[in-house]
Design an enzyme around this catalytic site. Sequence first.
Site, PDB file in Angstrom:
ATOM      1  N   PRO A  75      46.233  37.160  34.986  1.00 12.72           N
ATOM      2  CG  PRO A  75      45.814  39.439  34.709  1.00 12.72           C
ATOM      3  CD  PRO A  75      45.211  38.100  34.463  1.00 12.72           C
ATOM      4  CG  ASP A 131      42.332  37.338  37.778  1.00 11.73           C
ATOM      5  OD1 ASP A 131      42.925  38.198  37.095  1.00 11.73           O
ATOM      6  OD2 ASP A 131      41.495  36.557  37.302  1.00 11.73           O
ATOM      7  CG  HIS A 132      46.690  43.185  38.690  1.00 11.94           C
ATOM      8  ND1 HIS A 132      45.867  44.225  39.062  1.00 11.94           N
ATOM      9  CD2 HIS A 132      47.942  43.604  38.991  1.00 11.94           C
ATOM     10  CE1 HIS A 132      46.580  45.205  39.565  1.00 11.94           C
ATOM     11  NE2 HIS A 132      47.850  44.860  39.534  1.00 11.94           N
ATOM     12  NE  ARG A 133      41.651  37.737  34.284  1.00 13.60           N
ATOM     13  CZ  ARG A 133      41.146  36.577  33.860  1.00 13.60           C
ATOM     14  NH1 ARG A 133      40.836  36.435  32.575  1.00 13.60           N
ATOM     15  NH2 ARG A 133      40.941  35.581  34.696  1.00 13.60           N
ATOM     16  CB  VAL A 134      39.172  40.052  39.813  1.00  9.56           C
ATOM     17  CG1 VAL A 134      38.019  40.172  40.802  1.00  9.56           C
ATOM     18  CG2 VAL A 134      38.851  39.023  38.738  1.00  9.56           C
TER      19      VAL A 134
END
Length: 437
Positions: free
Chosen positions: A231, A409-412
Amino acid sequence: MTEQTFVLPDVGEGLTEAEIVQWRVAPGDTVAVNDVIVEIETAKSLVELPSPFSGTVGELLASEGSTVEVGAPIITIGSTDATPPAPAQPTTVPEPDDAGGAVLVGYGTGGAVSSRRRKPAERPVKASVGVVAKPPIRKLARDLGVDLAAVTPSGPAGEVTRQDVVKHAEQASVFRNIETPEWGAVREETIPVAAPAAPASIDDAREESIPVRGVRKATATAMTSSAYSAPHVSVWVDVDASRTMELVKRLKASPDFADVKISPLLIMARAVMWALRRTPMINAAWVDAEDGAQIRVRHYVNLGIAAATPRGLLVPNIKDAQAMNTRELAKALENLTLTAREGKTSPADQAGGTFTITNIGVFGVDAGTPIINPGEAGIIALGAIRQKPWVVDGEVRPRWVTTVSGSFDHRVVDGDGISRFIADVASVLEEPALLLD
């Protein structure tokens, strides 16, 4: 005959203006106190305004569709009665004393203050045109293009109901899908999807087909995988890079850098590594392992540099860039660029990157939203550096200005880490002396 001027009242919503939606009267019409003369729309609702005077309509001072401020005159009404007109009575049932009802300014101050809110059982006010309908019904009719005068009413006392408007609209073929169908007996159904059509024939004289293979195929696969798995969130900031340009000029003149190429990209690379040290999660990666997802934080920087080559886009990286001084980094950037342009970049040079810089400014582009290289958590873009007007100490001066943009990366990493990282990079470009810490 005395002429009374009616001003737009405060309808008790704390608003300062309203739009004239529809006049219910015309010059020459006779009105009585509490006859609806106009429909207005505020930012919150549609409101019908009754007349506070009785007499003959003189002039409409505001046209339909115009926005009028509270207190501005909207209509004049002539009266043959020599005595002052009685204050208009509210068209609704009064609220209890502690309800705090609003006063319609311009309607007179005699009598108790009452609210314009209507109770559900209240009969609507009948306009001078003879149509009886509540405001929501009038709005529905206007939205569907239905003339209320042409609708046969079925409600009590000749009131037009919602069903009357819908039925008329269906008969006029204006709106055919307002009714909600009943749930069917079948719980599920499968709708066949047609096979994709065969590609149109190609005019060999005007078009050509290029097989996707090699670098282009690898790039397409990597970018598609990244775009649809990570994302992306993108941010950017404008930066006064005047001191960076001064530093580049001084380094070019220095004998210690006489044999290497110096450009703003060198300072950008140093800024990125300084910012990565302060926000290490930007240098991490999302890993889908057998025992669950993991975030892998790298305590080294393999700095990728996006390079446009005759073969396509390549992203070779400088291994352990964090351990290099400015001269060593400048030499590594120069060698990386030359090798890529000559098409001699090896697969090992492209493997293991942890963060990427793309220098879109060399193409005259100011900013972008680049796609993250797979296996990384971010990519940053350096835009074109141009002279622009910039406010310095309260004065507008010409400065070298660029835009730093990036995708992450919005997950990270969360928004605060992303913002902090971009701000740190911008700070170094504005003041390269921060690299001396």
